[in-house]
Design an enzyme around this catalytic site. Structure first.
Site, short mmCIF file in Angstrom:
data_model
loop_
_atom_site.label_atom_id
_atom_site.label_comp_id
_atom_site.label_asym_id
_atom_site.label_seq_id
_atom_site.Cartn_x
_atom_site.Cartn_y
_atom_site.Cartn_z
CD GLU B 344 -2.49 1.26 2.67
OE1 GLU B 344 -2.52 0.29 3.56
OE2 GLU B 344 -3.72 2.15 2.73
CG HIS B 369 -4.53 -1.52 0.33
ND1 HIS B 369 -5.46 -0.68 0.05
CD2 HIS B 369 -4.44 -1.40 1.80
CE1 HIS B 369 -6.16 -0.03 1.16
NE2 HIS B 369 -5.48 -0.57 2.05
#
Lengths: 498, 498
Positions: B344, B369
């Site tokens: 992320e 993510h």
């Protein structure tokens, strides 16, 4: 540093689980190996240079990792460009031989200070309109339509009473750089509007024949001074004119290039040379395209050794998609090398990124930008299979509103997959960048992996020659000269001098 | 429209060159086929719905293509979120069954208005410090350290004399939404600081036991009302407390979830249920991680059918990299499903994107993510081979400063390659988004190809169930129910009602 040590010991701890550590290392090495430059073996001397570059690169990145609010590359280029010359990595890159520049537009290279100087030449007339100045060199007041009054530039400057202010105001028409870019350029509409206005403003300044010849000579000098040895320059081939109003046809413009190049190579024999990509505007009808292709034919016939090929330019979203011209372009495909701009867009599934399909099917030797390529896995494979060069211009894409934080630029994906990337600079003068060094710096520190090193830089330089249209003898010659310069750079390298 | 017609005729013209047209069509179809949902066959009724959705989607995109300065998705989410409810595409998506939500943090779901209501409950004390309010439910004035004065919330509100202003000021602590996001959040540092402050502020409000149970019940209601049928919720498992100061251990927090879920499923039997991912902060030492894993074991033992697995949370760049915990996590890998946040980040070649390597090697069932994944071709292949779900949260990534123009979000690459994407919403309440509909809308219109249609939406919904931790019987049951709802949605669809 403490973080790095801590990390090191953690990794050592995991080494106890050999299998895990081996698998992890294999992934890291596999990714390095398949990345651009990953297979290059460095000599001992190159290793020493690499160590120096990476020390400086890591020092910049480690600071930024801990202080991301100060990471320049996440902001607009105009907000950090003034700090670039302080970077040691940048200074090294500037000195490093970088091969060729293959995607650059003639009228966007030399920048506002050069253009301002041109306005000091004799016989220049100016007409100030509400949307900017109109220029024309002439013996007498031009009869060209203008909503203001034509006057001699020297007169206008004299009458301004404050030449410094006058020139500062004038200079703004020769650059996109502003102090508050996020306000001035909130979207691609604003940045491209100002960008197009730039060309309208400077074209009559530069297309005065004596200026044109000198301008291109000075362009080559700027490139040479940044350790570039060869260029393929795109031009719309503006009509050149004389003070008495004489206008030439476009083959004269093309030949003026050749003339300037011949003179330059004569003066600087270590410079390999230049070639011309004829790249007229894409927002035209089919009849106009036919004329374009006829012009291209004429130029190719006139100066075959100087003519590189054909392209179409302008804001891609607003221009005609290649598919509209496909029959004509396909019919002429055996005559010309194509270097189409394609996929210079954030759109996905629209005709602009579909241009990538047509560029490839029309047999493009290289593609300009190809920004949208990673969204097209089939085309990505085609690019690899057909070994089509990708002319990537990162600062251009940032300034012209495709991407803000350049870490989101698709170049990182191209590099990770060793796609045939050629780094270039598009219109560096328009955003007051160096001819190519800024783009190398942003790509190397801002976009590529933290671990990408001298191998990548060398591979980029070599790619720029490999994907040129030089014939095989020309390429060998260019690569030999490049190696010579490269070895000089490596041998003379002194880390502490940066 | 005229452009489209023109384009159509151009393509027809090229059809004269059959080979060219065939090759072109093959590329387009190959890319569609290998994209997410590309192999789904729509029924006649679904085709009709699709036609309606695509009409509305194209109308939004065609306007934006011609007026890019008004294309919402190129700006900050806060600058266009208020217009989303007007979109017909959005309204359809809101009504469409969307399967499950698999990446959402408990305390970030319900939003500022809900939290403001909580501050109207009895026995709430508040202490206003310079950096924001501190809350605590209690019988008597809390003795918790605070740089201001503890007072009853009801008293503070009464004394404010202007309750509307008072509440408006208070509400600002419960949201990241501001009118000038580009000024307030110039980088990830500012957005994450305010984001973390949010959790510090609301945790004592929500962890009062009666609030907690009701809050999660209301969360499930919000999800159900957006046509979600199942959720895997991440929690740091805050210590719940009572008015008399009694504090429970974390297993009680976990059981409170189960209690609320049981009640909810009893009230709404068409809802499949919920499971819990224990996801404590990642910025800790190894001893603390050992405690985390012990807690996870206890919860798994207590409520095995409700416990989904383990993760670590917090700003990934600032937290500990997974490699530091690899020996401990590897040792426990047979006990837990892992759903690590990894990649992320915008960084490349740093420990944050290296977390992707460890998440995969540690056997993560899904990755939170995976924003940095496209820069890692070897890992992308691993994700496909091991069929690891990618929990993508597009609005979160935009609000938390990874990307400005969402057309640069890597989701488009995941979709193009049919990676195992699960669309989710992370902390929708914190940015005042709907539970999941906004994320679907932004992904569908702002990120996916213009040509991506109902197939993609259906595939995303099915993926969310496929990549859940429901056992095979549970999955079959959930998919059957989903099909039932889906067919109802299709059968009752009326294009003109939007």
């Amino acid at each position: 540093m403490i973080r790095a040590l801590f990390l090191f010991f953690s990794i050592v701890t995991v080494l106890c689980d050999n299998q895990y550590a081996e698998k992890r290392q294999k992934i890291i090495e596999d990714e390095r190996r398949i990345s651009l430059g990953g297979n290059i073996k460095l000599t001992d001397k190159e290793e020493a240079v690499n160590k120096c570059i990476m020390k400086y690169k890591h020092s910049e990145l480690d600071f930024a990792f801990d202080n991301p609010q100060f990471f320049n590359f996440s902001h607009h280029y105009f907000l950090y460009k003034e700090f670039i010359p302080n970077s040691k990595v940048f200074k090294i890159i500037k000195n490093m031989p970088k091969g060729a520049v293959l995607h650059v537009h003639d009228m966007g290279i030399l920048g506002p200070d050069y253009l301002l100087n041109v306005t000091y030449m004799d016989n220049l007339y100016v007409c100030f309109q509400t949307n900017g100045p109109q220029f024309r060199f002439a013996y007498k007041t031009p009869s060209i339509a203008c909503s203001g009054q034509w006057q001699l530039m020297s007169e206008a400057r004299r009458r301004s009473r404050n030449i410094r202010d006058f020139d500062a105001r004038l200079r703004k028409y020769f650059t996109l750089v502003v102090g508050d870019p996020d306000t001035v350029y909130p979207s691609i509409t604003e940045s491209w509007t100002v960008f197009m206005d730039y060309f309208v403003t400077v074209a009559p300044l530069l297309s005065y024949r004596p200026v044109w010849e000198q301008y291109f000579y000075d362009t080559l000098l700027k490139l040479k001074n940044e350790n570039i040895m060869y260029v393929e320059v795109r031009s719309v081939l503006p009509i050149l004119y004389e003070l008495d109003g004489t206008e030439y046809d476009q083959t004269v413009t093309a030949k003026a290039y050749k003339k300037a190049t011949t003179k330059f190579v004569n003066d600087y024999p270590e410079f390999v040379g230049a070639k011309l990509i004829y790249a007229p505007p894409r927002k035209v009808d089919k009849a106009t395209l036919t004329n374009y292709l006829d012009t291209a034919r004429k130029i190719k016939e006139d100066i075959p050794e100087f003519f590189a090929g054909f392209d179409l330019v302008g804001q891609e979203d607003l221009g005609k998609p290649l598919i509209e011209f496909a029959p004509q372009l396909l019919a002429a495909a055996s005559e010309f090398n194509y270097f189409f701009h394609a996929g210079e867009t954030d759109w996905y599934g629209c005709h602009t990124d579909d241009n990538l399909i047509d560029a490839i099917l029309l047999g493009a030797k290289r593609i300009g930008h190809a920004y949208a390529l990673p969204k097209h896995p089939v085309l990505m494979r085609e690019v690899v299979n057909k070994d089509i060069g990708l002319e990537v211009n990162v600062i251009s894409n940032a300034v012209l509103s495709l991407v803000r934080d350049v870490r989101n630029h698709p170049l990182n994906i191209f590099l990770a997959n060793d796609l045939p990337v050629v780094l270039s600079s598009d219109d560096p003068g328009v955003w007051e960048a160096d001819a190519i060094s800024d783009d190398f710096y942003v790509a190397f520190v801002g976009i590529a992996s933290k671990t990408a090193d001298l191998r990548m830089l060398k591979a980029l330089a070599i790619n720029s020659l490999k994907y040129s249209v030089l014939d095989s003898k020309g390429k060998t010659n260019a690569l030999n000269r490049f190696n010579l310069h490269w070895n000089q750079f490596i041998n003379n390298f002194n880390c502490s001098s940066y």
